[in-house]
Design an enzyme around this catalytic site. Structure first.
Site, short mmCIF file in Angstrom:
data_model
loop_
_atom_site.label_atom_id
_atom_site.label_comp_id
_atom_site.label_asym_id
_atom_site.label_seq_id
_atom_site.Cartn_x
_atom_site.Cartn_y
_atom_site.Cartn_z
N ASP A 76 -62.36 46.70 23.38
CA ASP A 76 -62.62 47.84 24.27
C ASP A 76 -62.08 49.13 23.66
O ASP A 76 -61.15 49.12 22.86
CB ASP A 76 -62.03 47.61 25.67
CG ASP A 76 -60.51 47.46 25.67
OD1 ASP A 76 -59.98 46.77 24.79
OD2 ASP A 76 -59.85 48.03 26.57
N GLU A 141 -57.54 46.12 26.95
CA GLU A 141 -56.26 46.60 26.44
C GLU A 141 -56.06 48.06 26.78
O GLU A 141 -54.95 48.48 27.11
CB GLU A 141 -56.18 46.40 24.92
CG GLU A 141 -54.76 46.52 24.34
CD GLU A 141 -54.36 47.96 23.99
OE1 GLU A 141 -53.16 48.20 23.74
OE2 GLU A 141 -55.24 48.84 23.96
#
EC number: 3.5.1.18
Length: 383
Positions: A76, A141
């Site tokens: 991500d 994250e």
């Protein structure tokens, strides 16, 4: 185009803004399965925030008795910000002046690509490698991190999976590749403090109790408090206010309460419970009527010098000629979760000056050396 750069560009093209993965992990899984990895998908989170996690393992000839080296990373990326401020499409890799531009170029799709290609080369050269290799990849994250690495770690812990070494691909370098790696991170403890008063007309302060005035002396004490002196590996713990809000918006009304957001970045010289107790003691000493809600973002972790730091330092020196510096500065990372099941966790990746910024980029000259350093770690620890 070399394989590392090609894979990096493939990943950048995927608009994987947290918690979206947009097929990044499927690309990795295909390549890892071709090497003999066993891949497990762990999906977590509510329907409106589904997180994709990948745990992939390839056992060495020593099986579970051998050492296991894991790579941890996130597919991500943070949002782009204003598109009109980018020099090119953030999700279309672009080369200018020796740099590869795109969201995630530095944080951290180049690192992921580098380790995948490093493993491909390592396995080709050492098909009978003794130790085991694993990948822990998440799409959560950069967000709340409630359903990402922490969920994988919980699952691994529940079934007794042992990790001996973990390299986290965070962009740790500063001026040149390899000049800094992170062998620990500070903990993060946040508080939301609400001090209560009595609302009233600003012309009649004797009929009200101004919570801003009441809180000010306590805040001064908190600002001036020395929480600890740090230690060999960590700087002293810091306390910072991030937001203060009080009032109705009117200029003639004493507010009924004031809310203060604050955060500790704390070392291993302090504990969350100890910091909480000291804050409450200060607030109580000032006689405040208050509520205080706490959020522990993560505890500090530290990897002392050992096999992993020595192998990484040697690999960096061999590839770049740079003598690396061990550091615990910066924000939190998923290393805080992995450290609960792995005694040696170190973060290493490309320079971080452009991360989260408009025109994020990585210097192309660092891409192959990064991959080579990762391969050097594999060769030194599990061949």
């Amino acid at each position: 185009m070399n394989p590392t750069l090609a894979l990096t560009e493939d990943l950048i093209r995927r608009r994987s803004v947290t918690p979206a993965d947009e097929g990044c992990q499927a690309v990795l899984e295909t390549r890892l399965k071709a090497l003999g990895f066993t891949c497990e998908n762990i999906v977590s989170g509510p329907d409106d925030f589904r997180v994709t996690n990948l745990w992939a393992v390839k056992r060495g000839t020593q099986g579970t008795a051998g050492k296991l080296l894991a790579f941890a990373g996130h597919t991500d990326v943070v949002p782009t910000g204003p598109l009109d401020q980018w020099s090119s499409d953030p999700f279309e890799p672009s080369h200018r002046d020796g740099k590869l531009y795109g969201r995630g170029a530095a944080d951290m799709k180049t690192s992921i690509a580098g380790f995948v290609v490093a493993v491909e080369e390592f396995v080709a050269k050492h098909p009978e490698h003794k130790g085991s290799i694993a990948f822990l990849i998440t799409s959560d994250e950069e967000g709340p991190a409630h359903d990402g690495t922490v969920k994988v770690v919980e699952a691994l812990k529940a079934r007794g999976e042992r990790l001996d070494y973990c390299v986290v691909g965070e962009p740790t370098s500063v001026d040149t590749l390899g000049d800094m790696v992170k062998n620990g991170r500070r903990g993060s403890l946040s508080g939301k403090l609400t001090v209560k008063g009595v609302q009233g007309h600003i012309a009649y302060p004797h009929l009200a109790r101004n919570p801003i005035h009441l809180a000010a002396p306590a805040l001064t004490t908190l600002v001036n408090e020395v929480w600890d002196a740090g230690n060999e590996y960590f700087p002293p713990t810091t306390w910072q206010m991030s937001n203060i809000h009080g009032g109705t918006g009117a200029t003639n009304v004493i507010p009924g309460h004031v809310t203060i957001d604050f955060n500790f970045r704390f070392s291993t010289a302090s504990t969350p419970d100890g910091l909480k107790s000291r804050v409450h003691a200060i607030l109580d000493q000032h006689g405040l009527d208050y509520t205080l809600d706490w959020t522990l973002g993560g505890e500090p972790f530290l990897t002392p010098r050992g096999d992993l730091s020595e192998a990484l330092g040697a690999a960096i020196a061999a590839e770049t000629g740079v003598k690396t510096e061990l550091s615990t500065t910066g924000g939190t990372s998923d290393g805080r979760f992995i450290a609960k099941i792995c005694p040696q966790v170190i973060e290493f990746g490309p320079p971080n000056a452009s991360i989260h910024k408009i025109d994020e980029h990585v210097e192309v000259r660092f891409v192959e050396p990064l991959k080579n350093v990762y391969r050097g770690v594999l060769e030194r620890l599990i061949a």
